[in-house]
Every structure is written in C-alpha cells, then in structure tokens.
Write a protein that holds these residues in place. Structure first.
Motif, PDB file in Angstrom:
ATOM      1  N   THR A   1       0.825  -1.211   0.000  1.00  0.00           N
ATOM      2  CA  THR A   1       0.000   0.000   0.000  1.00  0.00           C
ATOM      3  C   THR A   1       0.858   1.259   0.000  1.00  0.00           C
ATOM      4  O   THR A   1       0.535   2.236  -0.670  1.00  0.00           O
ATOM      5  CB  THR A   1      -0.959  -0.020   1.209  1.00  0.00           C
ATOM      6  OG1 THR A   1      -1.958  -1.009   0.954  1.00  0.00           O
ATOM      7  CG2 THR A   1      -1.641   1.320   1.434  1.00  0.00           C
ATOM      8  N   ALA A   2       1.959   1.240   0.757  1.00  0.00           N
ATOM      9  CA  ALA A   2       2.780   2.457   0.867  1.00  0.00           C
ATOM     10  C   ALA A   2       4.243   2.096   1.044  1.00  0.00           C
ATOM     11  O   ALA A   2       4.578   1.078   1.658  1.00  0.00           O
ATOM     12  CB  ALA A   2       2.310   3.296   2.053  1.00  0.00           C
ATOM     13  N   VAL A   3       5.093   2.957   0.513  1.00  0.00           N
ATOM     14  CA  VAL A   3       6.532   2.874   0.766  1.00  0.00           C
ATOM     15  C   VAL A   3       6.929   4.150   1.486  1.00  0.00           C
ATOM     16  O   VAL A   3       6.622   5.260   1.035  1.00  0.00           O
ATOM     17  CB  VAL A   3       7.335   2.700  -0.540  1.00  0.00           C
ATOM     18  CG1 VAL A   3       8.819   2.936  -0.300  1.00  0.00           C
ATOM     19  CG2 VAL A   3       7.118   1.303  -1.118  1.00  0.00           C
ATOM     20  N   GLN A   4       7.571   3.980   2.639  1.00  0.00           N
ATOM     21  CA  GLN A   4       8.058   5.139   3.390  1.00  0.00           C
ATOM     22  C   GLN A   4       9.530   5.332   3.056  1.00  0.00           C
ATOM     23  O   GLN A   4      10.309   4.383   3.061  1.00  0.00           O
ATOM     24  CB  GLN A   4       7.872   4.907   4.892  1.00  0.00           C
ATOM     25  CG  GLN A   4       8.198   6.148   5.695  1.00  0.00           C
ATOM     26  CD  GLN A   4       7.814   6.055   7.161  1.00  0.00           C
ATOM     27  OE1 GLN A   4       8.629   6.334   8.028  1.00  0.00           O
ATOM     28  NE2 GLN A   4       6.580   5.669   7.450  1.00  0.00           N
ATOM     29  N   LEU A   5       9.876   6.565   2.754  1.00  0.00           N
ATOM     30  CA  LEU A   5      11.254   6.856   2.356  1.00  0.00           C
ATOM     31  C   LEU A   5      11.599   8.273   2.764  1.00  0.00           C
ATOM     32  O   LEU A   5      10.707   9.097   2.991  1.00  0.00           O
ATOM     33  CB  LEU A   5      11.413   6.672   0.837  1.00  0.00           C
ATOM     34  CG  LEU A   5      10.241   7.090  -0.062  1.00  0.00           C
ATOM     35  CD1 LEU A   5      10.174   8.583  -0.232  1.00  0.00           C
ATOM     36  CD2 LEU A   5      10.338   6.426  -1.414  1.00  0.00           C
ATOM     37  N   GLU A   6      12.872   8.528   2.885  1.00  0.00           N
ATOM     38  CA  GLU A   6      13.289   9.902   3.208  1.00  0.00           C
ATOM     39  C   GLU A   6      13.272  10.700   1.915  1.00  0.00           C
ATOM     40  O   GLU A   6      13.961  10.369   0.958  1.00  0.00           O
ATOM     41  CB  GLU A   6      14.684   9.926   3.839  1.00  0.00           C
ATOM     42  CG  GLU A   6      15.071  11.317   4.284  1.00  0.00           C
ATOM     43  CD  GLU A   6      16.349  11.388   5.124  1.00  0.00           C
ATOM     44  OE1 GLU A   6      16.835  12.515   5.322  1.00  0.00           O
ATOM     45  OE2 GLU A   6      16.845  10.348   5.562  1.00  0.00           O
ATOM     46  N   TRP A   7      12.447  11.736   1.909  1.00  0.00           N
ATOM     47  CA  TRP A   7      12.324  12.581   0.716  1.00  0.00           C
ATOM     48  C   TRP A   7      12.146  14.012   1.181  1.00  0.00           C
ATOM     49  O   TRP A   7      11.249  14.315   1.965  1.00  0.00           O
ATOM     50  CB  TRP A   7      11.116  12.136  -0.106  1.00  0.00           C
ATOM     51  CG  TRP A   7      11.096  12.659  -1.521  1.00  0.00           C
ATOM     52  CD1 TRP A   7      12.100  13.294  -2.198  1.00  0.00           C
ATOM     53  CD2 TRP A   7      10.004  12.577  -2.447  1.00  0.00           C
ATOM     54  NE1 TRP A   7      11.713  13.603  -3.472  1.00  0.00           N
ATOM     55  CE2 TRP A   7      10.426  13.177  -3.665  1.00  0.00           C
ATOM     56  CE3 TRP A   7       8.703  12.064  -2.374  1.00  0.00           C
ATOM     57  CZ2 TRP A   7       9.593  13.271  -4.785  1.00  0.00           C
ATOM     58  CZ3 TRP A   7       7.887  12.152  -3.484  1.00  0.00           C
ATOM     59  CH2 TRP A   7       8.327  12.748  -4.678  1.00  0.00           C
ATOM     60  N   SER A   8      13.039  14.847   0.758  1.00  0.00           N
ATOM     61  CA  SER A   8      12.980  16.265   1.120  1.00  0.00           C
ATOM     62  C   SER A   8      13.815  17.021   0.105  1.00  0.00           C
ATOM     63  O   SER A   8      14.428  16.420  -0.786  1.00  0.00           O
ATOM     64  CB  SER A   8      13.549  16.487   2.525  1.00  0.00           C
ATOM     65  OG  SER A   8      14.959  16.293   2.514  1.00  0.00           O
TER      66      SER A   8
ATOM     67  N   GLU B   1       4.295   3.308 -10.823  1.00  0.00           N
ATOM     68  CA  GLU B   1       3.929   2.262 -11.794  1.00  0.00           C
ATOM     69  C   GLU B   1       3.037   1.202 -11.142  1.00  0.00           C
ATOM     70  O   GLU B   1       2.085   0.708 -11.745  1.00  0.00           O
ATOM     71  CB  GLU B   1       5.217   1.620 -12.330  1.00  0.00           C
ATOM     72  CG  GLU B   1       4.988   0.499 -13.311  1.00  0.00           C
ATOM     73  CD  GLU B   1       6.216  -0.404 -13.454  1.00  0.00           C
ATOM     74  OE1 GLU B   1       6.029  -1.611 -13.667  1.00  0.00           O
ATOM     75  OE2 GLU B   1       7.357   0.103 -13.334  1.00  0.00           O
ATOM     76  N   LEU B   2       3.314   0.895  -9.871  1.00  0.00           N
ATOM     77  CA  LEU B   2       2.590  -0.173  -9.181  1.00  0.00           C
ATOM     78  C   LEU B   2       1.397   0.327  -8.369  1.00  0.00           C
ATOM     79  O   LEU B   2       0.700  -0.459  -7.733  1.00  0.00           O
ATOM     80  CB  LEU B   2       3.567  -0.928  -8.250  1.00  0.00           C
ATOM     81  CG  LEU B   2       4.762  -1.605  -8.935  1.00  0.00           C
ATOM     82  CD1 LEU B   2       5.730  -2.160  -7.905  1.00  0.00           C
ATOM     83  CD2 LEU B   2       4.315  -2.702  -9.891  1.00  0.00           C
ATOM     84  N   GLY B   3       1.166   1.643  -8.370  1.00  0.00           N
ATOM     85  CA  GLY B   3       0.034   2.189  -7.617  1.00  0.00           C
ATOM     86  C   GLY B   3       0.247   2.177  -6.112  1.00  0.00           C
ATOM     87  O   GLY B   3      -0.689   2.004  -5.332  1.00  0.00           O
ATOM     88  N   ILE B   4       1.508   2.378  -5.703  1.00  0.00           N
ATOM     89  CA  ILE B   4       1.868   2.360  -4.272  1.00  0.00           C
ATOM     90  C   ILE B   4       1.990   3.804  -3.770  1.00  0.00           C
ATOM     91  O   ILE B   4       2.632   4.636  -4.420  1.00  0.00           O
ATOM     92  CB  ILE B   4       3.194   1.607  -4.067  1.00  0.00           C
ATOM     93  CG1 ILE B   4       3.043   0.133  -4.494  1.00  0.00           C
ATOM     94  CG2 ILE B   4       3.674   1.710  -2.625  1.00  0.00           C
ATOM     95  CD1 ILE B   4       4.359  -0.642  -4.531  1.00  0.00           C
ATOM     96  N   GLY B   5       1.387   4.086  -2.623  1.00  0.00           N
ATOM     97  CA  GLY B   5       1.477   5.425  -2.029  1.00  0.00           C
ATOM     98  C   GLY B   5       2.880   5.714  -1.516  1.00  0.00           C
ATOM     99  O   GLY B   5       3.638   4.795  -1.188  1.00  0.00           O
ATOM    100  N   ILE B   6       3.215   6.998  -1.459  1.00  0.00           N
ATOM    101  CA  ILE B   6       4.562   7.420  -1.048  1.00  0.00           C
ATOM    102  C   ILE B   6       4.450   8.238   0.238  1.00  0.00           C
ATOM    103  O   ILE B   6       3.752   9.253   0.272  1.00  0.00           O
ATOM    104  CB  ILE B   6       5.216   8.250  -2.172  1.00  0.00           C
ATOM    105  CG1 ILE B   6       5.383   7.375  -3.430  1.00  0.00           C
ATOM    106  CG2 ILE B   6       6.551   8.815  -1.719  1.00  0.00           C
ATOM    107  CD1 ILE B   6       5.436   8.162  -4.720  1.00  0.00           C
TER     108      ILE B   6
END
Length: 339
Positions: free
Chosen positions: A173-180, A196-201
């Motif tokens: 459902t979601a991928v958590q990543l450091e993004w800033s 592409e896979l419809g996964i939330g960020i």
C-alpha cells in the motif's frame, strides 16, 4: 484554520490525511522523552485539525512511543489511521534487522498489545532483512492481513527491485522513504516504481530533520543525546555549505510570505497527489505551521527554483552503520527454497 483534507494512499483503499504526524521525536532519538500530557494534547490537537495519519514504530523507545500512542488514542481510535513498523530490534545496545516470519508475527502481536488495539491500519517493514528473500517476510505479513491483525502492508527504505518482488506476493500500500529538498535520490528509480505499481509514497524527515525550520541554529538547541548531532549533514565540515542552502530557501520563503519549513513542505506536497509527508514535531505551534504549508501554492517556475537551491547538499543522510534502500536487496526466493 480549515481542517486538513484527505487523500487515497496506494490503491488498496486506505485513506489518510494529506499530511501525517511522525511521532518518533516524542519518545526517542531526538533528546529525552517529552512529557506525556503535552504529547496527548498535541495528538488531540492534530486529530481535531484533521491530521489523522499517525506514524510510530516498535523501535522508538524502544516500545515507549507505541505505549504513548496506545494511551493517547483511548476513545479516538476510530478517528485515526495508525501506522507502525517492525524489523529493527535492539540487542545489547546494537540494532539488528530481522524479517524472519516467526519474528514478524511476534512483533505484530507485541505492537497490538502496546497500542492496545485489535488491528494495525498500516504495518511497515522498517528495514529490509537482506539475509532472507523479501517474499518470505511478505508471506507472513499476508497471513496477518488474512487474520485481520493488519489492514495494509508497507515497506520502508526498500529498493525498487525489493518493492517489485514484495508487491508480487501481496499488494504493497505504501513505501516510506526519506524525501525532502536535500534527499532526492529516491526520485530516480523508487518513486517511478511506486507510481507504476500504484503504491502510495510516505515521505519521512520532509524538513531535513528540522534543518529547514531554522538552519544551523537548530543545533544550538539540541540536547546532548540528540541523534542528529551524529549525522553527516550536521557535522562542522558540511554545515557551512548546508547553511547556504537554508539561507537561499529562507530568502525565497520570505518572498512567498511563508516560513522556510512551510516552503520545503509545500514543495513535497506539490510532488503529486500520491505523496503524504509526515513531519514530526512535539509542539502545537510547529504542527500548525506544518499544516499551513498546505496553503502555500507554488508555480512550476518556483518549484524549479527551489529544487536548484538544494542540489549542493554536503554529507550523507546517515553514517555507514544504518541500512537504507541502497543496501536492501535480498537473495532470490529460489535460493531459499533450495536451502
């Protein structure tokens, strides 16, 4: 202040607030734990403001942040989307990554108990165990979904190939990543794979661990045991260059009539309707300021200008001792079956 709106996170049906609340700093890593009563007030204020997506982990404390949230959510559980994580365990003062199926189940049961709930809305693998195929870990998480102990599965700090393989076993459902503004390496491969896979960020540390709120002044107020003191970007040899970035962001924010942290957050909110930043804070005034970022509108020219400022960041996100998506590939499933 208008209530924070809602968004769909991923394509399995999870809905969350447009901005979440990272709860780690209430209990761990950023100095001593904050007073419980203050944190209860903050969490209640967040929920009343429409910030209902709360993020914790069993390693925050360890365990104390989940216990705090368990108490804070008495009577308001149905109003929030609760995300927690497993996969890092503290052993003799060291952190160990574990994705073993028996451990996955044990960690989930323990989190349910500490949070005092029947079901976790979004359960992330906090770090990837590179000793065993990702399919093995996700297989156990899939069982937990089927048993009603978790609703949705997430990954944190996973490489594109790991995400792809995990998603083939059960929808992620979601991928958590450091993004800033100063952590943008995920844009090359990971963000496009999620899309592409419809996964939330879900973007953690969207304010550069607080740096985009006050620049180097942040360091003057850090407690002795604040983990940020050890991060490469906060070291003397890198700070001067990074302060220059902050000064430019601050200048642009002044022109826009907002704070630098609001500008940095607004930039992320403009990255797509599949992105949910989860800035952490322990103060109501900071929470209100973060919500204010949702009202900052940026043109494509302004976005390009903001992005050009942060290209020259000095220092890595972490020291070498912390695993990230860059070293999160796992052995092929065939090697496991044959073993």
């Amino acid at each position: 202040m208008a209530k924070v709106g809602r968004m769909k996170l991923g394509s399995q049906g999870l809905e969350v607030s447009l901005q979440g609340l990272g709860c780690m700093g209430m209990s761990a890593f950023y100095g001593p734990p904050k007073p419980e009563s203050d944190m209860f007030a903050l969490i209640n204020h967040a929920i009343e403001s429409g910030i209902t997506f709360l993020d914790t982990s069993d390693i925050y404390g360890p365990h104390t942040n989940e216990l705090l949230l368990g108490k804070a959510l008495k009577g308001v559980r149905e109003k929030v989307e609760l995300a927690t994580k497993f996969g890092i365990r503290a052993s003799e003062g060291k952190f160990e990554i574990c994705g073993d199926p028996a451990y996955v189940r044990e960690a989930c049961e323990a989190s349910l108990k500490r949070l005092d709930i029947d079901c976790i809305d979004l359960y992330y693998q906090h770090r990837i165990d590179t000793r065993l195929p990702i399919e093995v870990t996700i297989g156990e998480l899939k069982k937990l979904v089927e048993e009603g102990k978790i609703k949705y599965i997430g990954l944190s700090e996973a490489s594109a190939s790991t995400i792809r393989r995990a998603h083939a076993v059960h929808p992620i459902t979601a991928v958590q990543l450091e993004w800033s503004l100063w952590s943008r390496d995920v844009e090359e491969e990971i963000i496009p794979t999620c899309r592409e896979l419809g996964i939330g960020i879900v973007a953690y540390s969207p304010l550069g661990r607080g740096f985009f709120s006050s620049g180097t002044k942040l360091l003057d107020n850090l407690q002795q045991d604040d983990y940020r003191k050890h991060l490469p970007r906060f070291q003397p040899e890198n700070l001067q260059q990074n302060q220059t970035i902050f000064d430019k962001v601050n200048e642009l924010a002044a022109k826009k009539g907002c704070t630098p942290s609001q500008l940095a957050l607004a930039w992320l909110h403009h990255q797509g309707n599949d992105v949910c930043p989860i800035p952490g804070t322990t103060k109501i005034e900071n929470l209100n300021q973060n919500i204010g970022a949702l009202s900052v509108k940026l043109t494509s020219e302004e976005i390009a200008e903001i992005e050009s400022l942060a290209d020259s960041v000095k220092g890595g996100r972490y020291g070498n001792e912390i695993s990230t998506w860059k070293n999160s590939d796992t052995p092929p499933l065939s090697s496991w079956n044959a073993a």
